[in-house]
Design a protein around this motif. Sequence first.
Motif, mmCIF file in Angstrom:
data_model
loop_
_atom_site.group_PDB
_atom_site.id
_atom_site.type_symbol
_atom_site.label_atom_id
_atom_site.label_comp_id
_atom_site.label_asym_id
_atom_site.label_seq_id
_atom_site.Cartn_x
_atom_site.Cartn_y
_atom_site.Cartn_z
ATOM 1 N N UNK A 4 0.826 -1.197 0.000
ATOM 2 C CA UNK A 4 0.000 0.000 0.000
ATOM 3 C C UNK A 4 0.869 1.260 0.000
ATOM 4 N N UNK A 5 0.589 2.133 -0.950
ATOM 5 C CA UNK A 5 1.277 3.418 -1.037
ATOM 6 C C UNK A 5 0.324 4.496 -0.540
ATOM 7 N N UNK A 6 0.766 5.213 0.484
ATOM 8 C CA UNK A 6 0.002 6.304 1.054
ATOM 9 C C UNK A 6 0.728 7.601 0.688
ATOM 10 N N UNK A 7 0.080 8.453 -0.063
ATOM 11 C CA UNK A 7 0.690 9.700 -0.537
ATOM 12 C C UNK A 7 1.004 10.667 0.606
ATOM 13 N N UNK A 8 0.513 10.389 1.810
ATOM 14 C CA UNK A 8 0.666 11.324 2.924
ATOM 15 C C UNK A 8 1.808 10.977 3.887
ATOM 16 N N UNK A 9 2.380 9.780 3.780
ATOM 17 C CA UNK A 9 3.442 9.428 4.730
ATOM 18 C C UNK A 9 4.816 9.650 4.099
ATOM 19 N N UNK A 10 5.839 9.834 4.906
ATOM 20 C CA UNK A 10 7.179 10.124 4.372
ATOM 21 C C UNK A 10 7.709 9.020 3.447
ATOM 22 N N UNK A 11 8.404 9.473 2.419
ATOM 23 C CA UNK A 11 8.981 8.576 1.418
ATOM 24 C C UNK A 11 9.910 7.552 2.068
ATOM 25 N N UNK A 12 10.655 7.952 3.063
ATOM 26 C CA UNK A 12 11.588 7.042 3.745
ATOM 27 C C UNK A 12 10.851 5.833 4.319
ATOM 28 N N UNK A 13 9.686 6.048 4.893
ATOM 29 C CA UNK A 13 8.905 4.943 5.450
ATOM 30 C C UNK A 13 8.498 3.953 4.366
ATOM 31 N N UNK A 14 8.108 4.471 3.208
ATOM 32 C CA UNK A 14 7.721 3.595 2.098
ATOM 33 C C UNK A 14 8.923 2.823 1.566
ATOM 34 N N UNK A 15 10.056 3.487 1.482
ATOM 35 C CA UNK A 15 11.282 2.837 1.009
ATOM 36 C C UNK A 15 11.718 1.731 1.967
ATOM 37 N N UNK A 16 11.567 1.966 3.258
ATOM 38 C CA UNK A 16 11.936 0.956 4.252
ATOM 39 C C UNK A 16 10.989 -0.246 4.209
ATOM 40 N N UNK A 17 9.746 0.003 3.879
ATOM 41 C CA UNK A 17 8.722 -1.037 3.884
ATOM 42 C C UNK A 17 8.755 -1.914 2.628
ATOM 43 N N UNK A 18 9.060 -1.303 1.469
ATOM 44 C CA UNK A 18 8.956 -2.014 0.186
ATOM 45 C C UNK A 18 10.278 -1.963 -0.583
#
Length: 77
Positions: A4-18
């Motif tokens: 899941x990509x959430x446009x509102x959370x920091x990019x770093x969190x998404x990079x760490x998750x996926x």
Amino acid sequence: MKKQIDFQIPIKQLADRYPDFVEIMVKLGFTKIQVPGMLNSVGRFVSLEKGCKAMNIDPAKVKATFIAHGYEVINND
């Protein structure tokens, strides 16, 4: 677990998750994400929404690309 990509959370969190997140972002034109230290500094407080505005990248294109890679996209109004 659904990706899941959430446009509102920091990019770093998404990079760490996926693991494929950074590669997809680079292909979309977010080339600065590859600059050493950028993800660990600016990426900690810049959301995908803010990143699109800063890099002048169409959020609809970002959404479509992540959907094509099997992600659910939320909070991209």
